[in-house]
Design a protein around this motif. Sequence first.
Motif, PDB file in Angstrom:
ATOM      1  N   VAL A   1       8.756  -7.924  -0.625  1.00  0.00           N
ATOM      2  CA  VAL A   1       9.861  -7.102  -1.121  1.00  0.00           C
ATOM      3  C   VAL A   1       9.568  -5.616  -0.910  1.00  0.00           C
ATOM      4  CG1 VAL A   1      11.143  -6.411  -3.186  1.00  0.00           C
ATOM      5  CG2 VAL A   1      10.625  -8.826  -2.799  1.00  0.00           C
ATOM      6  N   VAL A   2       8.351  -5.188  -1.195  1.00  0.00           N
ATOM      7  CA  VAL A   2       7.987  -3.783  -1.002  1.00  0.00           C
ATOM      8  C   VAL A   2       8.169  -3.380   0.456  1.00  0.00           C
ATOM      9  CG1 VAL A   2       6.027  -2.185  -0.962  1.00  0.00           C
ATOM     10  CG2 VAL A   2       6.434  -3.621  -2.975  1.00  0.00           C
ATOM     11  N   ARG A   3       7.847  -4.275   1.362  1.00  0.00           N
ATOM     12  CA  ARG A   3       8.027  -3.991   2.787  1.00  0.00           C
ATOM     13  C   ARG A   3       9.488  -3.671   3.121  1.00  0.00           C
ATOM     14  NH1 ARG A   3       5.779  -8.384   4.680  1.00  0.00           N
ATOM     15  NH2 ARG A   3       7.754  -9.512   4.865  1.00  0.00           N
ATOM     16  N   GLU A   4      10.402  -4.321   2.407  1.00  0.00           N
ATOM     17  CA  GLU A   4      11.825  -4.122   2.684  1.00  0.00           C
ATOM     18  C   GLU A   4      12.330  -2.765   2.200  1.00  0.00           C
ATOM     19  OE1 GLU A   4      13.451  -6.072   4.591  1.00  0.00           O
ATOM     20  OE2 GLU A   4      11.921  -7.655   4.653  1.00  0.00           O
ATOM     21  N   LEU A   5      11.539  -2.040   1.414  1.00  0.00           N
ATOM     22  CA  LEU A   5      11.942  -0.697   0.999  1.00  0.00           C
ATOM     23  C   LEU A   5      12.039   0.243   2.193  1.00  0.00           C
ATOM     24  CD1 LEU A   5       9.775  -0.156  -2.229  1.00  0.00           C
ATOM     25  CD2 LEU A   5      12.196  -0.770  -2.117  1.00  0.00           C
ATOM     26  N   ASP A   6      11.387  -0.117   3.295  1.00  0.00           N
ATOM     27  CA  ASP A   6      11.427   0.707   4.509  1.00  0.00           C
ATOM     28  C   ASP A   6      12.409   0.169   5.547  1.00  0.00           C
ATOM     29  OD1 ASP A   6       9.444   2.598   3.712  1.00  0.00           O
ATOM     30  OD2 ASP A   6       7.900   1.087   4.094  1.00  0.00           O
ATOM     31  N   ASN A   7      13.213  -0.805   5.159  1.00  0.00           N
ATOM     32  CA  ASN A   7      14.202  -1.368   6.072  1.00  0.00           C
ATOM     33  C   ASN A   7      15.249  -0.311   6.415  1.00  0.00           C
ATOM     34  OD1 ASN A   7      16.643  -3.042   6.958  1.00  0.00           O
ATOM     35  ND2 ASN A   7      15.107  -4.645   6.639  1.00  0.00           N
ATOM     36  N   SER A   8      15.780  -0.364   7.618  1.00  0.00           N
ATOM     37  CA  SER A   8      16.773   0.621   8.053  1.00  0.00           C
ATOM     38  C   SER A   8      18.130   0.414   7.392  1.00  0.00           C
ATOM     39  CB  SER A   8      16.936   0.569   9.575  1.00  0.00           C
ATOM     40  OG  SER A   8      17.364  -0.734   9.985  1.00  0.00           O
TER      41      SER A   8
ATOM     42  N   ARG B   1       7.573   6.266  -2.943  1.00  0.00           N
ATOM     43  CA  ARG B   1       8.628   5.768  -2.052  1.00  0.00           C
ATOM     44  C   ARG B   1       9.940   5.637  -2.813  1.00  0.00           C
ATOM     45  NH1 ARG B   1      11.933   5.580   0.804  1.00  0.00           N
ATOM     46  NH2 ARG B   1      12.600   4.113   2.413  1.00  0.00           N
ATOM     47  N   LEU B   2       9.877   5.130  -4.022  1.00  0.00           N
ATOM     48  CA  LEU B   2      11.078   4.993  -4.847  1.00  0.00           C
ATOM     49  C   LEU B   2      11.661   6.362  -5.194  1.00  0.00           C
ATOM     50  CD1 LEU B   2       9.870   2.163  -7.272  1.00  0.00           C
ATOM     51  CD2 LEU B   2      11.673   1.950  -5.541  1.00  0.00           C
ATOM     52  N   MET B   3      10.801   7.341  -5.422  1.00  0.00           N
ATOM     53  CA  MET B   3      11.278   8.684  -5.738  1.00  0.00           C
ATOM     54  C   MET B   3      12.029   9.296  -4.566  1.00  0.00           C
ATOM     55  SD  MET B   3       8.032  10.123  -7.982  1.00  0.00           S
ATOM     56  CE  MET B   3       8.698  11.787  -8.102  1.00  0.00           C
ATOM     57  N   LYS B   4      11.599   8.998  -3.362  1.00  0.00           N
ATOM     58  CA  LYS B   4      12.328   9.472  -2.177  1.00  0.00           C
ATOM     59  C   LYS B   4      13.685   8.782  -2.066  1.00  0.00           C
ATOM     60  CE  LYS B   4       8.223  10.615   0.591  1.00  0.00           C
ATOM     61  NZ  LYS B   4       7.419  10.263   1.791  1.00  0.00           N
TER      62      LYS B   4
ATOM     63  N   ALA C   1      14.370   1.242 -10.922  1.00  0.00           N
ATOM     64  CA  ALA C   1      13.044   0.675 -10.674  1.00  0.00           C
ATOM     65  C   ALA C   1      11.943   1.601 -11.203  1.00  0.00           C
ATOM     66  CB  ALA C   1      12.862   0.423  -9.176  1.00  0.00           C
ATOM     67  N   ILE C   2      12.107   2.894 -11.004  1.00  0.00           N
ATOM     68  CA  ILE C   2      11.119   3.857 -11.506  1.00  0.00           C
ATOM     69  C   ILE C   2      11.035   3.782 -13.034  1.00  0.00           C
ATOM     70  CG2 ILE C   2      10.629   6.323 -11.800  1.00  0.00           C
ATOM     71  CD1 ILE C   2      11.891   6.742  -9.007  1.00  0.00           C
ATOM     72  N   SER C   3      12.197   3.714 -13.671  1.00  0.00           N
ATOM     73  CA  SER C   3      12.241   3.683 -15.140  1.00  0.00           C
ATOM     74  C   SER C   3      11.514   2.476 -15.702  1.00  0.00           C
ATOM     75  CB  SER C   3      13.699   3.685 -15.613  1.00  0.00           C
ATOM     76  OG  SER C   3      14.374   4.853 -15.191  1.00  0.00           O
ATOM     77  N   THR C   4      11.777   1.300 -15.147  1.00  0.00           N
ATOM     78  CA  THR C   4      11.131   0.088 -15.660  1.00  0.00           C
ATOM     79  C   THR C   4       9.663   0.031 -15.254  1.00  0.00           C
ATOM     80  OG1 THR C   4      11.808  -1.216 -13.716  1.00  0.00           O
ATOM     81  CG2 THR C   4      13.295  -1.202 -15.596  1.00  0.00           C
ATOM     82  N   LEU C   5       9.330   0.658 -14.131  1.00  0.00           N
ATOM     83  CA  LEU C   5       7.953   0.628 -13.640  1.00  0.00           C
ATOM     84  C   LEU C   5       7.006   1.428 -14.523  1.00  0.00           C
ATOM     85  CD1 LEU C   5       6.012  -0.262 -11.387  1.00  0.00           C
ATOM     86  CD2 LEU C   5       6.729   1.739 -10.068  1.00  0.00           C
ATOM     87  N   ILE C   6       7.477   2.538 -15.083  1.00  0.00           N
ATOM     88  CA  ILE C   6       6.581   3.404 -15.862  1.00  0.00           C
ATOM     89  C   ILE C   6       6.833   3.312 -17.363  1.00  0.00           C
ATOM     90  CG2 ILE C   6       6.374   5.003 -13.925  1.00  0.00           C
ATOM     91  CD1 ILE C   6       8.213   6.933 -15.414  1.00  0.00           C
ATOM     92  N   ARG C   7       7.816   2.516 -17.775  1.00  0.00           N
ATOM     93  CA  ARG C   7       8.118   2.423 -19.212  1.00  0.00           C
ATOM     94  C   ARG C   7       6.939   1.837 -19.985  1.00  0.00           C
ATOM     95  NH1 ARG C   7      13.204   0.279 -19.255  1.00  0.00           N
ATOM     96  NH2 ARG C   7      13.954   2.427 -19.299  1.00  0.00           N
ATOM     97  N   ASN C   8       6.496   2.557 -21.005  1.00  0.00           N
ATOM     98  CA  ASN C   8       5.383   2.122 -21.856  1.00  0.00           C
ATOM     99  C   ASN C   8       4.115   1.804 -21.055  1.00  0.00           C
ATOM    100  OD1 ASN C   8       7.026   2.280 -24.160  1.00  0.00           O
ATOM    101  ND2 ASN C   8       7.773   0.194 -23.856  1.00  0.00           N
ATOM    102  N   ASN C   9       3.974   2.454 -19.908  1.00  0.00           N
ATOM    103  CA  ASN C   9       2.806   2.237 -19.052  1.00  0.00           C
ATOM    104  C   ASN C   9       2.102   3.574 -18.855  1.00  0.00           C
ATOM    105  OD1 ASN C   9       1.197   1.998 -16.509  1.00  0.00           O
ATOM    106  ND2 ASN C   9       2.008  -0.085 -16.538  1.00  0.00           N
TER     107      ASN C   9
END
Length: 394
Positions: free
Chosen positions: A175-182, A216-219, A235-243
């Motif tokens: 899935v992470v690889r697909e973040l760079d999909n065109s 990458r998500l921030m971009k 995704a950023i919000s859930t990734l860093i929430r309470n972390n």
Amino acid sequence: MGKSLLTLALCLLLSAYVSASASDVEHRANKSSPAGILWATAKDKSDLLAAIEPEDDYAVEGDASGEFAGGFSSLEGMLQWAIGHSDPEKLKDKASDAQRLSPAELNKRQLELKELMEKLKIPSDAELMKIAINDLNNSSISLEDRKRALNELLILVEPIDNANDLDKLGGLVAVVRELDNSDPEIRTISAWILGKACQNNALVQNQILALGVLTRLMKMVKSSSREEAIKALFAISTLIRNNKDGQELFFSVNGTLMLQDIMSNVSIDIRLQKKAVLLVADLADYQQEISGAAKHAVVSDQLLLKAVVNLLSSNDLDLQEKALQAVKSLLQLPSTDALDLKNFCDLDNVLERIQEQLWEMKDHDYYAEEMKNLISEIQIIFHRKSEKVSWVPT
């Protein structure tokens, strides 16, 4: 699950099976899971089932007693499928019949159900995830099948057990690889999957952070595609929430500047602004809970505070309320300077203007009352903090 629900599931499943033609059952089994998910792969069913090893560590084998075979992860799943394929008018009669089954009849029905599940060959969630991930790893698959595979994972990762299995099955890397999909839609769904998978899940949060995707998500938040930007911020919000580690990284790469830019941009999608101000409140709340909160004064930067306070003048009532919640959370941080809110942000006058507007509202009485209470809480905290700053001992 009690005996009555068990027997009801058995009766409904068998009834649905009998009422459907053999070809229809096979078609359903080939095309959908109990949750109605279409298989993404272009392969034939026989090829798919052959590729799934029965000894797979992540495959669901049935209930704890080992009496049930097939791909349903639970009897509730069987029951959902049965209800969806049964005549609603007959459900009441079937429930009554189920109550009267003797132990011998129940045993007979269990054997029949096992045969039925073998015939249907409906895969488990883990097997469906494996199929979708294999499709994502297939470079020759069509764009539509790739999107379909991602959409399947989007649904499948919601249960926490499935989300925990995603990395074990190689799904996170795929899935992470697909973040760079065109294709922007591919990137959007991929970010959405990551956000759902790590929601309230520290294990998956840390797995994703280890893959280095935060920047990458921030971009992606700056994307011209509104949906891509919104899902990336989700995704950023859930990734860093309470972390704690996730937030440390977020601060180190100027994440608060990203939030400030979003909240200050009057032409940006308002949904992004709502997510941004919610994240500000969430960051402030978490900083209060952990030790060393004062270290993160960056959350209370003057320009960030100004951006939040400016949102209080929005015509969107929902955004206005979210901004008030953020102001309340920021005020309770030791690092927030009350003088900044008073002199630089003009918070006193802004709150007074909102109160005047609320008094004029007639169609939102309940909402107005809730907002007034929230503003009163903010004013109390604000004035107490201002008094502490202005008081000089003689």
